[in-house]
Design an enzyme around this catalytic site. Structure first.
Site, PDB file in Angstrom:
ATOM      1  N   ALA A  70      26.516  -9.986  48.286  1.00 50.41           N
ATOM      2  CA  ALA A  70      27.722 -10.391  49.023  1.00 50.41           C
ATOM      3  C   ALA A  70      27.430 -10.726  50.479  1.00 50.41           C
ATOM      4  O   ALA A  70      28.356 -10.867  51.272  1.00 50.41           O
ATOM      5  CB  ALA A  70      28.777  -9.292  48.926  1.00 50.41           C
ATOM      6  N   SER A  71      26.166 -10.866  50.827  1.00 50.83           N
ATOM      7  CA  SER A  71      25.838 -11.209  52.221  1.00 50.83           C
ATOM      8  C   SER A  71      25.983 -12.700  52.478  1.00 50.83           C
ATOM      9  O   SER A  71      25.851 -13.147  53.615  1.00 50.83           O
ATOM     10  CB  SER A  71      24.404 -10.756  52.542  1.00 50.83           C
ATOM     11  OG  SER A  71      23.488 -11.334  51.626  1.00 50.83           O
ATOM     12  N   ASP A  88      17.999  -3.978  45.856  1.00 53.09           N
ATOM     13  CA  ASP A  88      17.552  -5.105  45.031  1.00 53.09           C
ATOM     14  C   ASP A  88      18.033  -4.805  43.611  1.00 53.09           C
ATOM     15  O   ASP A  88      17.520  -3.882  42.959  1.00 53.09           O
ATOM     16  CB  ASP A  88      16.018  -5.200  45.098  1.00 53.09           C
ATOM     17  CG  ASP A  88      15.474  -6.365  44.274  1.00 53.09           C
ATOM     18  OD1 ASP A  88      16.171  -6.828  43.341  1.00 53.09           O
ATOM     19  OD2 ASP A  88      14.344  -6.789  44.564  1.00 53.09           O
ATOM     20  N   VAL A  89      19.016  -5.565  43.146  1.00 52.54           N
ATOM     21  CA  VAL A  89      19.635  -5.232  41.861  1.00 52.54           C
ATOM     22  C   VAL A  89      18.676  -5.390  40.679  1.00 52.54           C
ATOM     23  O   VAL A  89      18.924  -4.847  39.604  1.00 52.54           O
ATOM     24  CB  VAL A  89      20.925  -6.053  41.604  1.00 52.54           C
ATOM     25  CG1 VAL A  89      22.003  -5.721  42.615  1.00 52.54           C
ATOM     26  CG2 VAL A  89      20.640  -7.547  41.545  1.00 52.54           C
ATOM     27  N   SER A 112      27.186 -19.398  35.065  1.00 52.46           N
ATOM     28  CA  SER A 112      27.098 -20.774  35.556  1.00 52.46           C
ATOM     29  C   SER A 112      27.364 -21.690  34.366  1.00 52.46           C
ATOM     30  O   SER A 112      27.014 -21.341  33.224  1.00 52.46           O
ATOM     31  CB  SER A 112      25.698 -21.073  36.099  1.00 52.46           C
ATOM     32  OG  SER A 112      25.536 -22.465  36.301  1.00 52.46           O
ATOM     33  N   LYS A 145      21.564 -17.343  32.832  1.00 47.91           N
ATOM     34  CA  LYS A 145      23.025 -17.438  32.835  1.00 47.91           C
ATOM     35  C   LYS A 145      23.582 -17.420  31.413  1.00 47.91           C
ATOM     36  O   LYS A 145      24.662 -16.880  31.166  1.00 47.91           O
ATOM     37  CB  LYS A 145      23.466 -18.695  33.595  1.00 47.91           C
ATOM     38  CG  LYS A 145      23.086 -18.659  35.086  1.00 47.91           C
ATOM     39  CD  LYS A 145      23.739 -17.488  35.825  1.00 47.91           C
ATOM     40  CE  LYS A 145      23.505 -17.514  37.317  1.00 47.91           C
ATOM     41  NZ  LYS A 145      24.173 -16.416  38.032  1.00 47.91           N
ATOM     42  N   ASN A 197      27.299 -10.640  41.141  1.00 51.91           N
ATOM     43  CA  ASN A 197      27.202 -11.993  41.700  1.00 51.91           C
ATOM     44  C   ASN A 197      25.788 -12.364  42.148  1.00 51.91           C
ATOM     45  O   ASN A 197      25.442 -13.547  42.197  1.00 51.91           O
ATOM     46  CB  ASN A 197      28.167 -12.095  42.893  1.00 51.91           C
ATOM     47  CG  ASN A 197      27.904 -13.307  43.742  1.00 51.91           C
ATOM     48  OD1 ASN A 197      28.314 -14.422  43.437  1.00 51.91           O
ATOM     49  ND2 ASN A 197      27.168 -13.106  44.847  1.00 51.91           N
ATOM     50  N   TYR A 220      16.708 -20.372  35.054  1.00 53.00           N
ATOM     51  CA  TYR A 220      18.069 -20.094  35.537  1.00 53.00           C
ATOM     52  C   TYR A 220      19.090 -20.230  34.406  1.00 53.00           C
ATOM     53  O   TYR A 220      19.958 -19.366  34.225  1.00 53.00           O
ATOM     54  CB  TYR A 220      18.374 -21.072  36.673  1.00 53.00           C
ATOM     55  CG  TYR A 220      19.698 -20.872  37.355  1.00 53.00           C
ATOM     56  CD1 TYR A 220      19.884 -19.852  38.292  1.00 53.00           C
ATOM     57  CD2 TYR A 220      20.775 -21.722  37.094  1.00 53.00           C
ATOM     58  CE1 TYR A 220      21.104 -19.684  38.939  1.00 53.00           C
ATOM     59  CE2 TYR A 220      21.992 -21.560  37.741  1.00 53.00           C
ATOM     60  CZ  TYR A 220      22.151 -20.548  38.658  1.00 53.00           C
ATOM     61  OH  TYR A 220      23.357 -20.377  39.303  1.00 53.00           O
ATOM     62  N   ALA A 248      18.583 -19.968  31.220  1.00 49.34           N
ATOM     63  CA  ALA A 248      18.406 -18.865  30.260  1.00 49.34           C
ATOM     64  C   ALA A 248      19.034 -17.589  30.805  1.00 49.34           C
ATOM     65  O   ALA A 248      19.682 -16.826  30.072  1.00 49.34           O
ATOM     66  CB  ALA A 248      16.915 -18.658  29.977  1.00 49.34           C
TER      67      ALA A 248
HETATM   68  P1  NAP Z   1      23.489 -17.768  47.829  1.00 51.51           P
HETATM   69  O1  NAP Z   1      24.353 -18.351  48.895  1.00 51.51           O
HETATM   70  O2  NAP Z   1      22.052 -18.118  47.790  1.00 51.51           O
HETATM   71  O3  NAP Z   1      23.644 -16.175  47.901  1.00 51.51           O
HETATM   72  C1  NAP Z   1      22.923 -15.359  47.008  1.00 51.51           C
HETATM   73  C2  NAP Z   1      23.241 -13.910  47.307  1.00 51.51           C
HETATM   74  O4  NAP Z   1      22.521 -13.125  46.356  1.00 51.51           O
HETATM   75  C3  NAP Z   1      22.792 -13.471  48.696  1.00 51.51           C
HETATM   76  O5  NAP Z   1      23.785 -12.643  49.256  1.00 51.51           O
HETATM   77  C4  NAP Z   1      21.527 -12.664  48.423  1.00 51.51           C
HETATM   78  O6  NAP Z   1      21.360 -11.579  49.327  1.00 51.51           O
HETATM   79  C5  NAP Z   1      21.840 -12.086  47.050  1.00 51.51           C
HETATM   80  N1  NAP Z   1      20.663 -11.663  46.314  1.00 51.51           N
HETATM   81  C6  NAP Z   1      19.610 -12.415  45.904  1.00 51.51           C
HETATM   82  N2  NAP Z   1      18.722 -11.648  45.254  1.00 51.51           N
HETATM   83  C7  NAP Z   1      19.223 -10.383  45.245  1.00 51.51           C
HETATM   84  C8  NAP Z   1      18.780  -9.156  44.711  1.00 51.51           C
HETATM   85  N3  NAP Z   1      17.617  -9.062  44.047  1.00 51.51           N
HETATM   86  N4  NAP Z   1      19.541  -8.055  44.892  1.00 51.51           N
HETATM   87  C9  NAP Z   1      20.713  -8.131  45.561  1.00 51.51           C
HETATM   88  N5  NAP Z   1      21.200  -9.278  46.091  1.00 51.51           N
HETATM   89  C10 NAP Z   1      20.452 -10.386  45.921  1.00 51.51           C
HETATM   90  O7  NAP Z   1      24.049 -18.106  46.370  1.00 51.51           O
HETATM   91  P2  NAP Z   1      25.510 -18.519  45.853  1.00 51.51           P
HETATM   92  O8  NAP Z   1      25.525 -19.979  45.673  1.00 51.51           O
HETATM   93  O9  NAP Z   1      26.556 -17.855  46.658  1.00 51.51           O
HETATM   94  O10 NAP Z   1      25.447 -17.881  44.384  1.00 51.51           O
HETATM   95  C11 NAP Z   1      26.131 -16.701  44.019  1.00 51.51           C
HETATM   96  C12 NAP Z   1      26.147 -16.594  42.510  1.00 51.51           C
HETATM   97  O11 NAP Z   1      26.825 -17.727  41.964  1.00 51.51           O
HETATM   98  C13 NAP Z   1      24.762 -16.577  41.873  1.00 51.51           C
HETATM   99  O12 NAP Z   1      24.754 -15.716  40.757  1.00 51.51           O
HETATM  100  C14 NAP Z   1      24.586 -18.014  41.416  1.00 51.51           C
HETATM  101  O13 NAP Z   1      23.669 -18.117  40.359  1.00 51.51           O
HETATM  102  C15 NAP Z   1      25.997 -18.344  40.996  1.00 51.51           C
HETATM  103  N6  NAP Z   1      26.265 -19.769  40.937  1.00 51.51           N
HETATM  104  C16 NAP Z   1      26.208 -20.538  42.055  1.00 51.51           C
HETATM  105  C17 NAP Z   1      26.458 -21.899  41.960  1.00 51.51           C
HETATM  106  C18 NAP Z   1      26.420 -22.827  43.155  1.00 51.51           C
HETATM  107  O14 NAP Z   1      26.575 -24.046  42.962  1.00 51.51           O
HETATM  108  N7  NAP Z   1      26.260 -22.334  44.367  1.00 51.51           N
HETATM  109  C19 NAP Z   1      26.746 -22.461  40.713  1.00 51.51           C
HETATM  110  C20 NAP Z   1      26.794 -21.644  39.596  1.00 51.51           C
HETATM  111  C21 NAP Z   1      26.559 -20.298  39.728  1.00 51.51           C
HETATM  112  P3  NAP Z   1      20.221 -11.549  50.501  1.00 51.51           P
HETATM  113  O15 NAP Z   1      20.309 -12.871  51.203  1.00 51.51           O
HETATM  114  O16 NAP Z   1      20.650 -10.394  51.335  1.00 51.51           O
HETATM  115  O17 NAP Z   1      18.924 -11.338  49.796  1.00 51.51           O
END
Ligand code: NAP
Length: 247
Positions: free
Chosen positions: A13-14, A63-64, A142, A159, A90, A155, A157
């Site tokens: 959620a950062s 780290d989840v 996704s 999702k 998320n 990715y 796989a």
């Molecule tokens: P993002 O802006 O890159 O943010 C990803 C978040 O995940 C960051 O807060 C990051 O935290 C955290 N994270 C990564 N690895 C982690 C871990 N091992 N443990 C805990 N936290 C972790 O991505 P987003 O676009 O918001 O995506 C959020 C979700 O939506 C993801 O599951 C993504 O697959 C899904 N999604 C996104 C899209 C899109 O178009 N953006 C489309 C479909 C699905 P730190 O920075 O603190 O590491």
């Protein structure tokens, strides 16, 4: 709709979508634990923003993908607040490449964070939610997990796995009044997609019936609905939030 007295954890959620979900849940009155892995400044910034509005929020680094760290995250909420009503899985990463070039490490990392991270947190949360006889788990999948995408075999796989996990847990945990659903975003404007070039974005937009990329708020609105009273008879569903891209 309000979520007063509810305790929620949002993983990853950062930033991006997770950040928006955490802010929306807090604004509806929930106490929110903001999980992050490697961006403490961003997490603190959200905490300060929400505290300045007298909203209830905590941050927790974990780290989840690591079983013991995900357990500490869930235990933190239980020890601090005595309950856990909402878990939003998320956290997610990408490491795109064609299979010929994708490394084993790229495959493992994406599966570990996206799929195993979701399983880890759900497993630990389910223990407490089952005792409470109430809970909501919302997994961020996704549309790529439904239709696939060249260059994203890891990715997609992960999702698709989240969708199977969601349906299985919905069946398994329904007896304890725990609802488990997934939200499947299309292309959303976040750091995950901001490296796509302009031409490709225009091409993508042509294929989206609603004619635009999504905003994090488009996803957060559906997630908050799934957390609330209006969704009390919904479980095991995958809701595409993609402007009509996949139908
Ligand atoms: P993002 O802006 O890159 O943010 C990803 C978040 O995940 C960051 O807060 C990051 O935290 C955290 N994270 C990564 N690895 C982690 C871990 N091992 N443990 C805990 N936290 C972790 O991505 P987003 O676009 O918001 O995506 C959020 C979700 O939506 C993801 O599951 C993504 O697959 C899904 N999604 C996104 C899209 C899109 O178009 N953006 C489309 C479909 C699905 P730190 O920075 O603190 O590491």
């Amino acid at each position: 709709m309000n979520l007063i007295d509810k305790v929620a954890i949002v993983t990853g959620a950062s930033n991006g979508i997770g950040r928006e979900i955490a802010v929306c849940l807090a604004k509806l009155g929930a106490t929110v634990v903001i999980n992050y892995r490697s961006s403490p400044e961003k997490a603190s910034e959200i905490k300060d923003e929400l505290l300045s509005k007298n909203l209830s929020v905590e941050v927790f680094q974990a780290d989840v993908s690591i079983f013991s760290e995900s357990q500490k995250l869930i235990d933190f909420a239980i020890e601090k607040y005595g309950r856990l009503d909402i878990l939003v899985n998320n956290a997610g990463v990408t490491a795109d490449n064609l299979i010929m070039r994708m490394t084993e490490e790229d495959f493992d990392r994406v599966i570990d964070v996206n799929l195993k991270g979701t399983w880890n947190c759900s497993k630990h949360a389910a223990k407490y939610m089952a005792k409470q006889r109430t809970g909501r788990i919302i997994n961020i999948a996704s549309v790529v997990g439904i239709v696939g995408n060249g260059g994203q075999s890891n990715y997609a796989a992960s999702k698709a796995g989240i969708i199977g996990l969601t349906k299985s847990l919905a069946k398994e945990l329904s007896k304890r009044n725990i609802a488990v659903n997934a939200v499947a975003p299309g292309f959303i404007k976040t750091d995950m997609t901001n490296n796509l070039n302009e031409n490709w974005i225009s091409e993508i937009e042509k294929n989206i019936p609603l004619g635009r990329l999504g905003e994090p708020a488009d996803i957060a609105k559906v997630v908050t609905f799934l957390c609330g009273e209006g969704a009390s008879y919904i479980t095991g569903q995958v809701i595409n939030v993609d402007g009509g891209l996949v139908m």
